[in-house]
Write a protein that holds these residues in place. Structure first.
Motif, short mmCIF file in Angstrom:
data_model
loop_
_atom_site.label_atom_id
_atom_site.label_comp_id
_atom_site.label_asym_id
_atom_site.label_seq_id
_atom_site.Cartn_x
_atom_site.Cartn_y
_atom_site.Cartn_z
N ARG A 236 0.83 -1.22 0.00
CA ARG A 236 0.00 0.00 0.00
C ARG A 236 0.86 1.25 0.00
NH1 ARG A 236 -4.61 -0.58 4.39
NH2 ARG A 236 -4.94 1.58 3.69
N GLU A 237 1.96 1.24 0.74
CA GLU A 237 2.84 2.42 0.75
C GLU A 237 3.51 2.63 -0.60
OE1 GLU A 237 5.47 2.26 4.19
OE2 GLU A 237 4.19 3.77 5.12
N ALA A 238 3.77 1.56 -1.33
CA ALA A 238 4.35 1.71 -2.66
C ALA A 238 3.42 2.51 -3.56
CB ALA A 238 4.65 0.35 -3.28
N ARG A 239 2.11 2.32 -3.37
CA ARG A 239 1.14 3.11 -4.15
C ARG A 239 1.09 4.55 -3.66
NH1 ARG A 239 -1.55 -1.81 -3.73
NH2 ARG A 239 -3.05 -1.09 -2.17
N VAL A 240 1.17 4.75 -2.34
CA VAL A 240 1.18 6.11 -1.79
C VAL A 240 2.42 6.85 -2.25
CG1 VAL A 240 1.29 7.47 0.35
CG2 VAL A 240 -0.20 5.46 0.23
N LEU A 241 3.57 6.18 -2.15
CA LEU A 241 4.83 6.81 -2.55
C LEU A 241 4.95 6.91 -4.06
CD1 LEU A 241 7.19 4.98 -0.04
CD2 LEU A 241 6.33 7.32 0.12
N ALA A 242 4.13 6.15 -4.77
CA ALA A 242 4.06 6.19 -6.23
C ALA A 242 5.45 6.10 -6.84
CB ALA A 242 3.33 7.45 -6.69
N LEU A 243 6.10 4.97 -6.60
CA LEU A 243 7.45 4.78 -7.10
C LEU A 243 7.52 4.94 -8.62
CD1 LEU A 243 8.57 1.76 -4.88
CD2 LEU A 243 9.00 4.18 -4.53
N HIS A 244 6.43 4.58 -9.30
CA HIS A 244 6.40 4.73 -10.75
C HIS A 244 6.34 6.19 -11.19
CE1 HIS A 244 2.21 4.85 -9.48
NE2 HIS A 244 1.96 5.52 -10.58
N GLU A 245 6.03 7.11 -10.25
CA GLU A 245 5.96 8.54 -10.58
C GLU A 245 7.29 9.27 -10.34
OE1 GLU A 245 2.83 10.25 -8.27
OE2 GLU A 245 1.25 9.22 -9.35
N MET A 246 8.27 8.58 -9.78
CA MET A 246 9.53 9.24 -9.51
C MET A 246 10.18 9.66 -10.83
SD MET A 246 9.99 9.59 -6.29
CE MET A 246 8.59 9.28 -5.25
N PRO A 247 10.80 10.83 -10.85
CA PRO A 247 11.31 11.37 -12.11
C PRO A 247 12.60 10.71 -12.56
CG PRO A 247 11.92 12.80 -10.30
CD PRO A 247 11.03 11.72 -9.72
N ASP A 248 12.92 10.93 -13.80
CA ASP A 248 14.22 10.56 -14.34
C ASP A 248 15.24 11.49 -13.67
OD1 ASP A 248 16.54 11.01 -16.26
OD2 ASP A 248 15.49 9.36 -17.25
N PRO A 249 16.41 10.98 -13.27
CA PRO A 249 17.40 11.83 -12.61
C PRO A 249 17.77 13.07 -13.42
CG PRO A 249 18.06 9.54 -12.44
CD PRO A 249 16.86 9.58 -13.34
N ARG A 250 17.69 12.97 -14.74
CA ARG A 250 18.05 14.11 -15.59
C ARG A 250 17.07 15.28 -15.45
NH1 ARG A 250 18.56 10.32 -20.74
NH2 ARG A 250 16.71 9.64 -19.65
N ALA A 251 15.90 15.00 -14.84
CA ALA A 251 14.90 16.06 -14.67
C ALA A 251 15.32 17.07 -13.60
CB ALA A 251 13.54 15.45 -14.32
N GLY A 252 16.27 16.69 -12.75
CA GLY A 252 16.82 17.64 -11.77
C GLY A 252 16.18 17.58 -10.39
#
Length: 196
Positions: free
Chosen positions: A67-83
């Motif tokens: 459930r926390e994986a959905r809250v933290l939305a790991l799939h929404e984390m940006p590409d590192p190049r986004a800054g």
């Protein structure tokens, strides 16, 4: 009331009920019988699924991680190049969700974390389930040019955990910072770490 069938649906029901009991009653309020009653299951159903207290706690920890994986939305984390700004946005949103819409889930996590300090077998299980977020965060700060990814990951997690604990169970329990405030704090931290 119809009882759910055995399998994943029953397992999720028991685990979600256990998490709700932890948030509402604390560790002492979590018993097999209490889960059966709160979930509307026949007496003994939780024991059939999780024979021991350790098994029930592990079931709760596993569900908490999902459930926390959905809250933290790991799939929404940006590409590192986004800054750093993009990372601050994503982390602020995840942290703010945990403080607001998922406050009870956060409270259940702290109950389980404290219990894990007294149960080494639960500590190992608890730490392993939380590793995926820490690993992804370490990869992000590495990709952003961190000179010390392990230390920077610890600092970010400690900052977010400290804020959540203070606002959910600590002395700032009556105050929930806005999304903008959470983002500002994270941006200050990231700028200092990454020299952005």
């Amino acid at each position: 009331m119809s009882v759910r069938t055995a399998g994943p649906a029953r397992s999720d029901l028991v685990a979600d009920t256990a998490l709700a009991l932890l948030a509402g009653r604390g560790m002492r309020g979590l018993t097999h019988r209490a889960v059966d009653e709160a979930a509307g299951l026949p007496q003994g159903s939780t024991s059939n699924l999780a024979r021991t207290r350790q098994a029930l706690l592990e079931l709760a920890v596993r569900r908490l991680a999902d459930r926390e994986a959905r809250v933290l939305a790991l799939h929404e984390m940006p590409d590192p190049r986004a800054g750093a700004g993009a990372l601050a946005d994503a982390l602020a949103l995840a942290t703010h969700r945990a403080l607001t819409r998922h406050r009870d889930l956060t409270l259940a996590r702290y109950e389980l974390a404290l219990e894990a300090t007294r149960r080494p077998e639960l500590r190992a299980y608890f730490d392993a389930t939380g590793a995926r977020f820490r690993e992804q965060l370490a990869a992000l700060v590495t990709g952003m040019g961190s000179t010390d990814p392990a230390r920077h990951t610890l600092s970010l997690v400690a900052w977010a955990d400290g804020l959540m604990f203070s606002c959910v169970a600590g002395s700032f329990g009556a105050e929930v910072p806005s999304l903008t405030q959470v983002r500002a704090g994270l941006r200050e931290l990231l700028d200092g770490m990454l020299g952005t």
